[in-house]
Write a protein that holds these residues in place. Structure first.
Motif, mmCIF file in Angstrom:
data_model
loop_
_atom_site.group_PDB
_atom_site.id
_atom_site.type_symbol
_atom_site.label_atom_id
_atom_site.label_comp_id
_atom_site.label_asym_id
_atom_site.label_seq_id
_atom_site.Cartn_x
_atom_site.Cartn_y
_atom_site.Cartn_z
ATOM 1 N N ASP A 183 0.835 -1.208 0.000
ATOM 2 C CA ASP A 183 0.000 0.000 0.000
ATOM 3 C C ASP A 183 0.867 1.254 0.000
ATOM 4 N N ILE A 184 1.907 1.261 0.829
ATOM 5 C CA ILE A 184 2.801 2.426 0.909
ATOM 6 C C ILE A 184 3.435 2.684 -0.448
ATOM 7 N N GLU A 185 3.979 1.645 -1.048
ATOM 8 C CA GLU A 185 4.629 1.808 -2.351
ATOM 9 C C GLU A 185 3.664 2.388 -3.379
ATOM 10 N N ASN A 186 2.447 1.861 -3.434
ATOM 11 C CA ASN A 186 1.454 2.363 -4.387
ATOM 12 C C ASN A 186 1.088 3.825 -4.108
ATOM 13 N N MET A 187 0.888 4.157 -2.826
ATOM 14 C CA MET A 187 0.514 5.534 -2.493
ATOM 15 C C MET A 187 1.628 6.514 -2.835
ATOM 16 N N LEU A 188 2.877 6.160 -2.526
ATOM 17 C CA LEU A 188 3.985 7.074 -2.798
ATOM 18 C C LEU A 188 4.234 7.229 -4.296
ATOM 19 N N LEU A 189 4.071 6.156 -5.054
ATOM 20 C CA LEU A 189 4.212 6.254 -6.507
ATOM 21 C C LEU A 189 3.125 7.141 -7.109
ATOM 22 N N LYS A 190 1.935 7.049 -6.585
ATOM 23 C CA LYS A 190 0.816 7.827 -7.096
ATOM 24 C C LYS A 190 0.878 9.290 -6.632
ATOM 25 N N ASN A 191 1.563 9.543 -5.517
ATOM 26 C CA ASN A 191 1.623 10.883 -4.914
ATOM 27 C C ASN A 191 3.073 11.270 -4.642
ATOM 28 N N PRO A 192 3.859 11.529 -5.689
ATOM 29 C CA PRO A 192 5.295 11.769 -5.504
ATOM 30 C C PRO A 192 5.642 13.060 -4.760
ATOM 31 N N GLU A 193 4.683 13.923 -4.506
ATOM 32 C CA GLU A 193 4.943 15.197 -3.827
ATOM 33 C C GLU A 193 4.821 15.092 -2.302
ATOM 34 N N TYR A 194 4.905 13.893 -1.761
ATOM 35 C CA TYR A 194 4.736 13.710 -0.322
ATOM 36 C C TYR A 194 5.890 14.349 0.457
ATOM 37 N N ASP A 195 5.640 14.599 1.744
ATOM 38 C CA ASP A 195 6.612 15.244 2.628
ATOM 39 C C ASP A 195 7.426 14.170 3.354
ATOM 40 N N SER A 196 8.517 13.750 2.761
ATOM 41 C CA SER A 196 9.319 12.675 3.354
ATOM 42 C C SER A 196 9.951 13.112 4.674
ATOM 43 N N SER A 197 10.265 14.395 4.832
ATOM 44 C CA SER A 197 10.899 14.837 6.089
ATOM 45 C C SER A 197 9.933 14.697 7.272
ATOM 46 N N TYR A 198 8.655 14.940 7.042
ATOM 47 C CA TYR A 198 7.658 14.750 8.102
ATOM 48 C C TYR A 198 7.600 13.276 8.515
ATOM 49 N N ILE A 199 7.554 12.402 7.527
ATOM 50 C CA ILE A 199 7.506 10.962 7.804
ATOM 51 C C ILE A 199 8.769 10.534 8.544
ATOM 52 N N GLU A 200 9.917 10.949 8.056
ATOM 53 C CA GLU A 200 11.198 10.569 8.673
ATOM 54 C C GLU A 200 11.303 11.080 10.100
ATOM 55 N N LYS A 201 10.828 12.306 10.355
ATOM 56 C CA LYS A 201 10.864 12.887 11.709
ATOM 57 C C LYS A 201 10.092 12.017 12.694
ATOM 58 N N TRP A 202 8.864 11.678 12.342
ATOM 59 C CA TRP A 202 8.047 10.889 13.266
ATOM 60 C C TRP A 202 8.567 9.458 13.406
ATOM 61 N N LEU A 203 9.007 8.859 12.325
ATOM 62 C CA LEU A 203 9.551 7.499 12.422
ATOM 63 C C LEU A 203 10.809 7.482 13.286
ATOM 64 N N ALA A 204 11.636 8.513 13.188
ATOM 65 C CA ALA A 204 12.840 8.602 14.037
ATOM 66 C C ALA A 204 12.440 8.707 15.502
ATOM 67 N N GLU A 205 11.391 9.461 15.795
ATOM 68 C CA GLU A 205 10.934 9.567 17.185
ATOM 69 C C GLU A 205 10.416 8.223 17.698
ATOM 70 N N PHE A 206 9.662 7.517 16.867
ATOM 71 C CA PHE A 206 9.183 6.193 17.272
ATOM 72 C C PHE A 206 10.351 5.220 17.440
ATOM 73 N N ASP A 207 11.314 5.287 16.526
ATOM 74 C CA ASP A 207 12.490 4.414 16.619
ATOM 75 C C ASP A 207 13.227 4.643 17.930
ATOM 76 N N ALA A 208 13.433 5.898 18.299
ATOM 77 C CA ALA A 208 14.162 6.228 19.531
ATOM 78 C C ALA A 208 13.379 5.787 20.768
ATOM 79 N N ALA A 209 12.081 6.012 20.748
ATOM 80 C CA ALA A 209 11.262 5.680 21.921
ATOM 81 C C ALA A 209 11.070 4.176 22.085
ATOM 82 N N LEU A 210 10.994 3.457 20.980
ATOM 83 C CA LEU A 210 10.652 2.034 21.033
ATOM 84 C C LEU A 210 11.803 1.111 20.662
ATOM 85 N N ASP A 211 12.959 1.688 20.343
ATOM 86 C CA ASP A 211 14.128 0.929 19.921
ATOM 87 C C ASP A 211 13.795 0.024 18.731
#
Length: 184
Positions: free
Chosen positions: A141-169
């Motif tokens: 689903d992610i791959e299809n959505m990102l291919l269909k919507n190439p203007e997404y904000d990757s920095s927003y996604i990366e910011k939150w995933l980094a916070e989850f990674d740090a909090a949850l290891d």
């Protein structure tokens, strides 16, 4: 079927001033490729202190609870599962409590369905939810959505995933990077 139920749910939540966003398969249909989904997932801008109001909404909508011990189940899972028996559509109401969920609900987008406006999670937040779920179908689903919507904000996604990674290891950020490499 889904559209009519989404409209009724949206009107009910708005009538009680409960912020919300549609996530899961219904949001994937908005941003990605058509696929079969048999449920509706809704994150609520409310904690379990509003369970009584949610029960009243579910009762008014004529939905049936999918658990016998509603309060215990919600306290344990933060999810209130119900079903519209005539259509077989399951609806999971997900109570929120984190700063991320509150921000995601604020970022939700109004999508017109006929005369009604339904609040759908922003593309980036759907991606975050799908990465955390991490099933093969979610990655597709992610791959299809990102291919269909190439203007997404990757920095927003990366910011939150980094916070989850740090909090949850965990390594959600790495998973997202791998997906981005595959689609470019």
């Amino acid at each position: 079927m889904f559209e009519a139920l989404l409209k009724k749910i949206a009107r009910s939540l708005e009538g009680k001033n409960i912020p919300y966003m549609v996530i899961g398969g219904q949001a994937v249909l908005l941003y990605g490729e058509p696929r079969l989904t048999r449920d509706i997932d809704i994150t609520l801008g409310a904690g379990i202190e509003r369970l009584g109001e949610m029960r009243a909404i579910i009762d008014r909508l004529g939905l049936k609870y999918l658990t016998a011990k509603v309060e215990d189940f919600v306290k344990e899972t933060m999810v209130l599962p119900a079903i519209e028996e005539k259509t077989g559509i399951r609806v999971d109401f997900i109570f929120s409590f984190s700063p991320y969920e509150r921000q995601a609900i604020e970022r939700a987008k109004d999508v017109a369905l006929g005369q009604a406006k339904i609040r759908f999670a922003a593309l980036e937040d759907v991606v975050i939810h799908k990465i955390i779920a991490g099933r093969p179908r979610d990655i597709e689903d992610i791959e299809n959505m990102l291919l269909k919507n190439p203007e997404y904000d990757s920095s927003y996604i990366e910011k939150w995933l980094a916070e989850f990674d740090a909090a949850l290891d965990l390594n959600y950020g790495r998973s997202f990077s791998e997906i981005q490499k595959r689609i470019t």
